[in-house]
Design a protein around this motif. Structure first.
Motif, mmCIF file in Angstrom:
data_model
loop_
_atom_site.group_PDB
_atom_site.id
_atom_site.type_symbol
_atom_site.label_atom_id
_atom_site.label_comp_id
_atom_site.label_asym_id
_atom_site.label_seq_id
_atom_site.Cartn_x
_atom_site.Cartn_y
_atom_site.Cartn_z
ATOM 1 N N SER A 187 0.828 -1.213 0.000
ATOM 2 C CA SER A 187 0.000 0.000 0.000
ATOM 3 C C SER A 187 0.860 1.260 0.000
ATOM 4 O O SER A 187 0.491 2.266 -0.605
ATOM 5 C CB SER A 187 -0.976 0.004 1.179
ATOM 6 N N GLU A 188 2.019 1.216 0.654
ATOM 7 C CA GLU A 188 2.904 2.387 0.697
ATOM 8 C C GLU A 188 3.742 2.545 -0.563
ATOM 9 O O GLU A 188 3.943 3.649 -1.057
ATOM 10 C CB GLU A 188 3.855 2.293 1.893
ATOM 11 N N PHE A 189 4.274 1.434 -1.060
ATOM 12 C CA PHE A 189 5.266 1.510 -2.128
ATOM 13 C C PHE A 189 4.816 0.863 -3.439
ATOM 14 O O PHE A 189 5.535 0.946 -4.430
ATOM 15 C CB PHE A 189 6.578 0.861 -1.670
ATOM 16 N N GLY A 190 3.664 0.236 -3.442
ATOM 17 C CA GLY A 190 3.179 -0.406 -4.654
ATOM 18 C C GLY A 190 2.703 0.606 -5.671
ATOM 19 O O GLY A 190 2.521 1.791 -5.378
ATOM 20 N N LEU A 191 2.495 0.130 -6.875
ATOM 21 C CA LEU A 191 1.993 1.001 -7.931
ATOM 22 C C LEU A 191 0.509 1.252 -7.730
ATOM 23 O O LEU A 191 -0.220 0.365 -7.284
ATOM 24 C CB LEU A 191 2.224 0.354 -9.297
ATOM 25 N N PRO A 192 0.053 2.440 -8.045
ATOM 26 C CA PRO A 192 -1.383 2.716 -7.894
ATOM 27 C C PRO A 192 -2.206 1.888 -8.879
ATOM 28 O O PRO A 192 -1.784 1.648 -10.015
ATOM 29 C CB PRO A 192 -1.499 4.213 -8.199
ATOM 30 N N LYS A 193 -3.329 1.444 -8.422
ATOM 31 C CA LYS A 193 -4.243 0.682 -9.283
ATOM 32 C C LYS A 193 -5.024 1.679 -10.135
ATOM 33 O O LYS A 193 -5.472 2.705 -9.655
ATOM 34 C CB LYS A 193 -5.224 -0.143 -8.437
ATOM 35 N N GLN A 194 -5.158 1.345 -11.405
ATOM 36 C CA GLN A 194 -5.898 2.211 -12.318
ATOM 37 C C GLN A 194 -7.163 1.496 -12.755
ATOM 38 O O GLN A 194 -7.099 0.365 -13.240
ATOM 39 C CB GLN A 194 -5.036 2.570 -13.531
ATOM 40 N N GLU A 195 -8.275 2.161 -12.583
ATOM 41 C CA GLU A 195 -9.551 1.562 -12.936
ATOM 42 C C GLU A 195 -9.595 1.236 -14.421
ATOM 43 O O GLU A 195 -9.170 2.016 -15.272
ATOM 44 C CB GLU A 195 -10.695 2.523 -12.585
ATOM 45 N N GLY A 196 -10.060 0.031 -14.731
ATOM 46 C CA GLY A 196 -10.169 -0.399 -16.112
ATOM 47 C C GLY A 196 -8.864 -0.939 -16.689
ATOM 48 O O GLY A 196 -8.823 -1.339 -17.841
#
Length: 186
Positions: free
Chosen positions: A86-95
């Motif tokens: 959650s701190e260092f992972g890549l942001p999730k992009q919808e779709g």
């Protein structure tokens, strides 16, 4: 010997001897031989000193004084891994497909999330050594080969002591729409 005293080099190898023996009991013969060759090469070259041009600005005091200890192979708790992602992972992009997130904690693969992606195989080296060691034999030590001039003595030490890593394979003609993200911490 191109580095610090033979005594310091020997002390470092003795510190890790028990750890190495434990690791080597389940390894294939070719890997034991490669580790032994690397240990011999490191023993011959020694810990690099600032007198070597390539190492004159590198402070290896902690290595020389024995501050390093073998990694603790206790698995990382899942809530700690979740916090790291959650701190260092890549942001999730919808779709968009989620990225493959690999958390490496203290040199050990703690978790691989999203590795079931079509076209890419991501597993720990420890897993590959258990399941398909012959696939690693050709290149595992070839990719991290020290040179004859002694400037890469720590490559030999790493080849001697490593316990895990990440095996990433992109299958032929695969189109992978999401990144493979490695998060190193510890």
């Amino acid at each position: 010997m191109t580095g610090h005293s033979a005594q310091k080099t020997e002390e470092l190898l003795i510190t890790y001897a028990r750890h190495l023996h434990t690791m080597a009991t389940s390894e294939p013969v070719w890997m034991k031989a490669a580790r032994a060759e690397s240990a011999n090469r490191f023993a011959a070259m020694g810990i690099p000193s600032p007198r070597l041009e390539a190492w004159k600005y590198t402070n290896l005091r902690e290595l020389i004084e024995g501050a390093f200890v073998p990694v603790d192979s206790t698995p990382v708790a899942s809530d700690v891994v979740a916090q790291i992602v959650s701190e260092f992972g890549l942001p999730k992009q919808e779709g968009r497909p989620s990225p493959v997130e690999v958390v490496i904690h203290n040199g050990q693969v703690a978790e691989i999330a999203g590795a079931d992606v079509s076209g890419v195989k991501v597993v720990s080296l420890a897993h590959m050594l258990e399941e398909q060691p012959e696939r690693l034999q050709e290149w595992l030590f070839a990719l991290a080969k020290p040179t004859e001039n002694g400037n890469e003595t720590l490559v030999s030490l790493n080849n001697t002591l490593f316990t895990d890593g990440v095996f990433v394979e992109f299958l032929p003609n695969a189109v992978v729409e999401q990144p493979v993200h490695l998060v190193f911490c510890g």
